[in-house]
Design a protein around this motif. Structure first.
Motif, short mmCIF file in Angstrom:
data_model
loop_
_atom_site.label_atom_id
_atom_site.label_comp_id
_atom_site.label_asym_id
_atom_site.label_seq_id
_atom_site.Cartn_x
_atom_site.Cartn_y
_atom_site.Cartn_z
N LEU A 1 46.18 23.60 38.05
CA LEU A 1 45.19 24.51 37.50
C LEU A 1 45.86 25.78 36.99
O LEU A 1 46.83 26.27 37.58
CB LEU A 1 44.14 24.88 38.56
N ASP A 2 45.33 26.31 35.90
CA ASP A 2 45.84 27.57 35.34
C ASP A 2 45.13 28.72 36.06
O ASP A 2 43.92 28.90 35.93
CB ASP A 2 45.55 27.62 33.84
N VAL A 3 45.88 29.49 36.85
CA VAL A 3 45.32 30.56 37.68
C VAL A 3 45.79 31.91 37.16
O VAL A 3 46.98 32.11 36.90
CB VAL A 3 45.75 30.40 39.15
N LEU A 4 44.86 32.82 37.01
CA LEU A 4 45.15 34.17 36.53
C LEU A 4 44.58 35.19 37.51
O LEU A 4 43.43 35.06 37.95
CB LEU A 4 44.53 34.38 35.15
N ILE A 5 45.38 36.19 37.88
CA ILE A 5 44.93 37.26 38.76
C ILE A 5 44.75 38.53 37.96
O ILE A 5 45.66 38.97 37.24
CB ILE A 5 45.94 37.50 39.90
N LEU A 6 43.57 39.13 38.10
CA LEU A 6 43.24 40.39 37.42
C LEU A 6 43.10 41.47 38.48
O LEU A 6 42.38 41.29 39.48
CB LEU A 6 41.92 40.23 36.65
N ASP A 7 43.77 42.60 38.29
CA ASP A 7 43.66 43.71 39.25
C ASP A 7 43.84 45.01 38.50
O ASP A 7 44.75 45.13 37.67
CB ASP A 7 44.70 43.58 40.37
N GLN A 8 43.00 46.00 38.82
CA GLN A 8 43.11 47.29 38.14
C GLN A 8 44.32 48.09 38.60
O GLN A 8 44.75 49.03 37.93
CB GLN A 8 41.85 48.12 38.37
N ALA A 9 44.90 47.72 39.74
CA ALA A 9 46.09 48.40 40.25
C ALA A 9 47.35 47.72 39.74
O ALA A 9 47.33 46.57 39.32
CB ALA A 9 46.09 48.40 41.77
N THR A 10 48.44 48.46 39.77
CA THR A 10 49.76 47.88 39.58
C THR A 10 50.43 47.85 40.95
O THR A 10 50.19 48.72 41.78
CB THR A 10 50.60 48.69 38.58
N PHE A 11 51.24 46.83 41.17
CA PHE A 11 51.85 46.64 42.48
C PHE A 11 53.33 47.00 42.42
O PHE A 11 53.98 46.74 41.39
CB PHE A 11 51.68 45.18 42.92
N PRO A 12 53.87 47.58 43.51
CA PRO A 12 53.24 47.88 44.81
C PRO A 12 52.22 49.01 44.70
O PRO A 12 52.37 49.91 43.87
CB PRO A 12 54.42 48.27 45.69
N ARG A 13 51.20 48.92 45.55
CA ARG A 13 50.17 49.95 45.60
C ARG A 13 49.81 50.25 47.05
O ARG A 13 49.99 49.42 47.93
CB ARG A 13 48.94 49.53 44.80
N ASP A 14 49.32 51.47 47.29
CA ASP A 14 48.94 51.87 48.64
C ASP A 14 47.68 51.13 49.07
O ASP A 14 46.81 50.83 48.25
CB ASP A 14 48.70 53.38 48.72
N LYS A 15 47.57 50.86 50.36
CA LYS A 15 46.41 50.20 50.91
C LYS A 15 46.14 50.76 52.30
O LYS A 15 47.03 50.77 53.15
CB LYS A 15 46.66 48.69 51.00
N VAL A 16 44.91 51.22 52.53
CA VAL A 16 44.54 51.77 53.83
C VAL A 16 44.45 50.64 54.84
O VAL A 16 43.59 49.77 54.75
CB VAL A 16 43.20 52.52 53.74
N CYS A 17 45.36 50.64 55.82
CA CYS A 17 45.42 49.57 56.81
C CYS A 17 46.45 49.94 57.86
O CYS A 17 47.51 50.50 57.51
CB CYS A 17 45.80 48.25 56.13
N ALA A 18 46.17 49.65 59.13
CA ALA A 18 47.18 49.90 60.17
C ALA A 18 48.43 49.09 59.89
O ALA A 18 49.55 49.56 60.10
CB ALA A 18 46.61 49.57 61.54
N GLY A 19 48.25 47.84 59.43
CA GLY A 19 49.37 47.06 58.93
C GLY A 19 50.14 46.28 59.96
O GLY A 19 51.28 46.64 60.29
N TRP A 20 49.52 45.19 60.48
CA TRP A 20 50.32 44.24 61.26
C TRP A 20 49.77 42.84 61.06
O TRP A 20 48.61 42.64 60.73
CB TRP A 20 50.43 44.63 62.73
N ILE A 21 50.66 41.87 61.25
CA ILE A 21 50.28 40.46 61.12
C ILE A 21 50.73 39.73 62.38
O ILE A 21 51.72 40.09 63.01
CB ILE A 21 50.92 39.80 59.88
N THR A 22 49.98 38.69 62.75
CA THR A 22 50.32 37.90 63.93
C THR A 22 51.27 36.77 63.52
O THR A 22 51.38 36.42 62.34
CB THR A 22 49.06 37.29 64.55
#
Length: 375
Positions: free
Chosen positions: A29-50
């Protein structure tokens, strides 16, 4: 804007959107991602993964750590704001601290999808063979992955939902100077969690590779700034973090799962992650459900490549309900009076057994949740 066409248009390049695209990478499948931000970008989050998230994403942690922050977590400090703290230790790593600006960009860069970044979503309309976005992007399926304020989610849920299921949060993350690091009591392997006396929210402090993350979130809170200031005063009084080093806070919001019904799919359209309101109702944790929902959506989309009507996409909704539990017929309410609930909660959170097994093990680390089985 240049015209473009695709099979799947994902609106939002965060963990939910990039995980969905990664799950579709070998689908044809042809997949396209649209986002108003450019990456890397800040994100409000404590920030941990299991570890469960790392395994689900097939992350090579040793390779990731070579160029990104990856802080092993083996302990926690928890308590009520203004009360005594409980120390909980583990014999092994139970989570990893990450910086969302790095983690999100890493997932997006490796997902394999085409991207249109720095481009705002402005319109959505039905056309004969699917959808037209911004008057120039055609797609057979639209996936809303833009977080709590996702425009696709607002299009699918135009009515206003009860505020009691929404959490507002404020957070700041910055690099400590050597002198500031010397005076910071927060230890890298031990995040600190402090709950409000009424148990309607909690604050956190987390140090990872010299970056300090401090934040607070509360359910249905309209005056969060004053609550944040009280939390900062508490940290200053306790000598955890010098108050003068806290920089400007940034805001965010997310919807807790299972407290109210939400439309998450229709003909040729579905929502994933925070856009679908999947944050854990106990901890507000949203990274794991975002990634899992993105991968579940990818599995369903691959199965129904010849058509994406509501009846076919109903399979995605059923997967969500099977994984995270049913929605209530009406907004959830507790039959236990709030003062009694708060008294019991504060007492239990002062015990080591409840803190280890329920507060941390079940609510924050979700150790009871079996690995997601994809099909």
């Amino acid at each position: 804007m240049l015209s473009d066409g695709c099979d799947i248009l994902i609106v939002g390049g965060g963990p939910a959107g990039s995980s969905c695209a990664w799950g579709l990478r070998d689908s044809g499948l042809d997949v396209l991602i649209l986002d108003q931000a450019t990456f890397p970008r800040d994100k409000v989050c404590a920030g941990w993964i299991t570890p469960a998230v790392a395994e689900l994403l097939d992350l090579d942690l040793a390779e990731y750590q070579k160029s990104h922050v990856l802080q092993p977590i083996t302990r926690f400090r928890t308590g009520i704001i203004g009360g005594a703290a409980v120390q909980t230790e583990y014999a092994q790593t139970v989570s990893y601290g990450i910086r969302r600006c790095e983690f999100d960009a890493y997932l997006l860069n490796r997902c394999g999808a085409r991207t249109r970044l720095g481009e705002k979503f402005s319109s959505l309309e039905r056309i004969e063979n699917g959808w037209l976005v911004n008057g120039c992007l055609q797609a057979k399926v639209i996936i809303g992955a833009g977080g709590h304020f996702c425009p696709v989610a607002r299009w699918l849920n135009p009515e206003k939902r009860a505020e009691h299921s929404v959490v507002l949060a404020q957070e700041t993350e910055f690099s400590l100077t050597p002198e500031q690091a010397k005076n910071c009591c927060v230890q890298p392997e031990r995040p600190e969690l402090y709950f409000s006396p009424d148990l309607r929210g909690y604050g956190w402090c987390f140090l990872k590779d010299g970056f300090l993350n401090v934040g607070i979130g509360r359910e249905g809170e309209k005056n969060l700034s004053s609550v944040r200031d009280e939390f900062v005063q508490f940290l200053d009084y306790e000598g955890r973090i010098p108050r003068e080093i806290l920089e400007k806070f940034k805001g965010h919001a997310y919807r807790l799962y299972g407290l109210a019904k939400r439309t998450i799919m229709d003909d040729g359209i579905l929502l994933i992650g925070d856009a679908a309101g999947l944050a854990s109702p106990q901890s507000g944790e949203g990274i794991r459900p975002a990634i899992e929902s993105g991968l579940m959506a990818a599995d369903v989309l691959q199965r129904w490549q010849k058509g994406y009507d509501k009846a076919q996409l109903q399979e995605y909704q059923q997967k969500i309900l099977d994984r995270f539990g049913p929605w209530p017929d009406k907004p959830a309410e507790s039959i236990v009076p709030a003062p009694l609930r708060q008294f019991l909660g504060r007492h239990l959170m002062s015990t080591h057994w409840f803190t280890r097994n329920i507060l941390l093990g079940r609510w924050f680390l979700q150790q009871h949740l079996p690995p997601l089985v994809r099909n």
